[in-house]
Design a protein around this motif. Structure first.
Motif, mmCIF file in Angstrom:
data_model
loop_
_atom_site.group_PDB
_atom_site.id
_atom_site.type_symbol
_atom_site.label_atom_id
_atom_site.label_comp_id
_atom_site.label_asym_id
_atom_site.label_seq_id
_atom_site.Cartn_x
_atom_site.Cartn_y
_atom_site.Cartn_z
ATOM 1 N N CYS A 123 0.880 -1.158 0.000
ATOM 2 C CA CYS A 123 0.000 0.000 0.000
ATOM 3 C C CYS A 123 0.923 1.215 0.000
ATOM 4 C CB CYS A 123 -0.871 -0.022 1.255
ATOM 5 S SG CYS A 123 -2.044 1.342 1.327
ATOM 6 N N THR A 124 0.758 2.080 -0.981
ATOM 7 C CA THR A 124 1.590 3.269 -1.108
ATOM 8 C C THR A 124 0.704 4.498 -1.037
ATOM 9 O OG1 THR A 124 2.951 2.008 -2.651
ATOM 10 C CG2 THR A 124 3.353 4.362 -2.551
ATOM 11 N N PHE A 125 1.082 5.461 -0.207
ATOM 12 C CA PHE A 125 0.317 6.697 -0.067
ATOM 13 C C PHE A 125 1.192 7.860 -0.523
ATOM 14 C CE2 PHE A 125 -1.158 10.316 2.649
ATOM 15 C CZ PHE A 125 -2.431 10.427 2.120
ATOM 16 N N THR A 126 0.741 8.569 -1.561
ATOM 17 C CA THR A 126 1.472 9.741 -2.031
ATOM 18 C C THR A 126 0.543 10.941 -1.962
ATOM 19 O OG1 THR A 126 0.898 9.175 -4.309
ATOM 20 C CG2 THR A 126 3.074 8.519 -3.565
ATOM 21 N N TYR A 127 1.120 12.085 -1.674
ATOM 22 C CA TYR A 127 0.289 13.273 -1.512
ATOM 23 C C TYR A 127 1.110 14.527 -1.746
ATOM 24 C CZ TYR A 127 2.717 13.865 2.889
ATOM 25 O OH TYR A 127 3.702 14.043 3.822
ATOM 26 N N SER A 128 0.407 15.626 -1.875
ATOM 27 C CA SER A 128 1.014 16.935 -1.977
ATOM 28 C C SER A 128 0.203 17.816 -1.038
ATOM 29 C CB SER A 128 0.912 17.402 -3.424
ATOM 30 O OG SER A 128 1.270 18.746 -3.517
ATOM 31 N N ALA A 129 0.896 18.519 -0.134
ATOM 32 C CA ALA A 129 0.184 19.331 0.852
ATOM 33 C C ALA A 129 1.009 20.541 1.255
ATOM 34 C CB ALA A 129 -0.140 18.491 2.085
ATOM 35 N N GLN A 130 0.326 21.526 1.823
ATOM 36 C CA GLN A 130 0.982 22.728 2.317
ATOM 37 C C GLN A 130 0.563 22.961 3.762
ATOM 38 O OE1 GLN A 130 -0.677 25.611 -0.317
ATOM 39 N NE2 GLN A 130 0.609 25.041 -2.047
ATOM 40 N N GLY A 131 1.423 23.652 4.524
ATOM 41 C CA GLY A 131 1.090 24.014 5.900
ATOM 42 C C GLY A 131 1.294 22.881 6.872
ATOM 43 N N TYR A 184 -4.399 19.807 9.807
ATOM 44 C CA TYR A 184 -4.435 21.201 9.360
ATOM 45 C C TYR A 184 -3.625 21.391 8.086
ATOM 46 C CZ TYR A 184 -6.886 21.816 13.632
ATOM 47 O OH TYR A 184 -7.829 21.693 14.610
ATOM 48 N N LEU A 185 -3.225 20.266 7.487
ATOM 49 C CA LEU A 185 -2.551 20.342 6.197
ATOM 50 C C LEU A 185 -3.560 20.716 5.116
ATOM 51 C CD1 LEU A 185 -0.354 17.112 6.297
ATOM 52 C CD2 LEU A 185 0.440 19.463 6.536
ATOM 53 N N PHE A 186 -3.104 21.446 4.134
ATOM 54 C CA PHE A 186 -3.919 21.812 2.981
ATOM 55 C C PHE A 186 -3.496 20.860 1.869
ATOM 56 C CE2 PHE A 186 -4.650 24.242 -0.923
ATOM 57 C CZ PHE A 186 -5.894 24.801 -0.704
ATOM 58 N N PHE A 187 -4.256 19.786 1.695
ATOM 59 C CA PHE A 187 -3.910 18.766 0.696
ATOM 60 C C PHE A 187 -4.326 19.218 -0.695
ATOM 61 C CE2 PHE A 187 -3.729 16.123 4.431
ATOM 62 C CZ PHE A 187 -2.783 15.152 4.126
ATOM 63 N N THR A 188 -3.374 19.288 -1.609
ATOM 64 C CA THR A 188 -3.738 19.632 -2.978
ATOM 65 C C THR A 188 -4.054 18.364 -3.762
ATOM 66 O OG1 THR A 188 -1.385 19.721 -3.523
ATOM 67 C CG2 THR A 188 -2.484 21.818 -3.073
ATOM 68 N N GLN A 189 -3.461 17.232 -3.337
ATOM 69 C CA GLN A 189 -3.785 15.952 -3.970
ATOM 70 C C GLN A 189 -3.368 14.800 -3.073
ATOM 71 O OE1 GLN A 189 -1.663 16.545 -7.631
ATOM 72 N NE2 GLN A 189 0.197 15.618 -6.853
ATOM 73 N N PHE A 190 -3.997 13.644 -3.295
ATOM 74 C CA PHE A 190 -3.582 12.428 -2.597
ATOM 75 C C PHE A 190 -3.930 11.222 -3.449
ATOM 76 C CE2 PHE A 190 -8.008 12.719 -1.190
ATOM 77 C CZ PHE A 190 -8.443 11.399 -1.245
ATOM 78 N N SER A 245 -8.059 8.103 -4.947
ATOM 79 C CA SER A 245 -7.435 9.411 -5.135
ATOM 80 C C SER A 245 -8.446 10.544 -5.056
ATOM 81 C CB SER A 245 -6.718 9.454 -6.490
ATOM 82 O OG SER A 245 -7.634 9.181 -7.526
ATOM 83 N N HIS A 246 -7.915 11.754 -4.884
ATOM 84 C CA HIS A 246 -8.761 12.944 -4.855
ATOM 85 C C HIS A 246 -9.380 13.117 -6.239
ATOM 86 C CE1 HIS A 246 -5.321 14.495 -7.003
ATOM 87 N NE2 HIS A 246 -6.016 15.570 -7.322
ATOM 88 N N ARG A 247 -10.496 13.805 -6.309
ATOM 89 C CA ARG A 247 -11.116 14.092 -7.598
ATOM 90 C C ARG A 247 -10.880 15.571 -7.908
ATOM 91 N NH1 ARG A 247 -16.718 11.557 -7.978
ATOM 92 N NH2 ARG A 247 -15.689 9.734 -8.806
#
Length: 115
Positions: free
Chosen positions: A5-13, A44-50, A91-93
């Motif tokens: 299981c692999t979890f990748t994401y992009s987030a800010q904060g 409190y992360l701002f996820f742009t994608q996951f 994944s995010h839509r």
């Protein structure tokens, strides 16, 4: 075993957020589960994608939450339109996801030989 299981994401904060990942296989080896979450509840992360990807099993059920249960609070699920899943990914839509994620849960069925 034979499952990943692999979890990748992009987030800010976010500062020093602790996250956990759990992977499990049922006793009969029929189900494989993968969870990623923040034990403190809301992130409190701002996820742009996951995206979570499973190898060696096919996803039967997946749910994403904007808030994880903590201190008597319940999990708060994302709206169905905010994420999507296939046999191997969750994944995010794009354009629908509201940038909040605190928990992701996947249950996948393992391949087994038919009798």
């Amino acid at each position: 075993g034979d499952y990943t299981c692999t979890f990748t994401y992009s987030a800010q904060g976010g500062t020093n957020e602790q996250w956990q990942m759990n992977i499990g296989v049922s006793e009969d080896n029929q189900l494989f589960s993968c969870s990623v979450w923040r034990p403190q509840g809301k992130s409190y992360l701002f996820f742009t994608q996951f995206k979570a990807e499973v190898k060696g099993a096919k996803i039967e059920y997946a749910m994403a939450y904007s808030q994880a249960a903590v201190g008597g609070q319940s999990d708060v699920p994302l709206k169905q339109e905010e994420f999507e899943f296939t046999e191997t990914t969750v994944s995010h839509r794009e354009g629908k996801f509201r940038f909040e994620l605190s928990k992701l849960m996947i249950v996948a069925k393992t391949p087994h030989d038919e009798l």
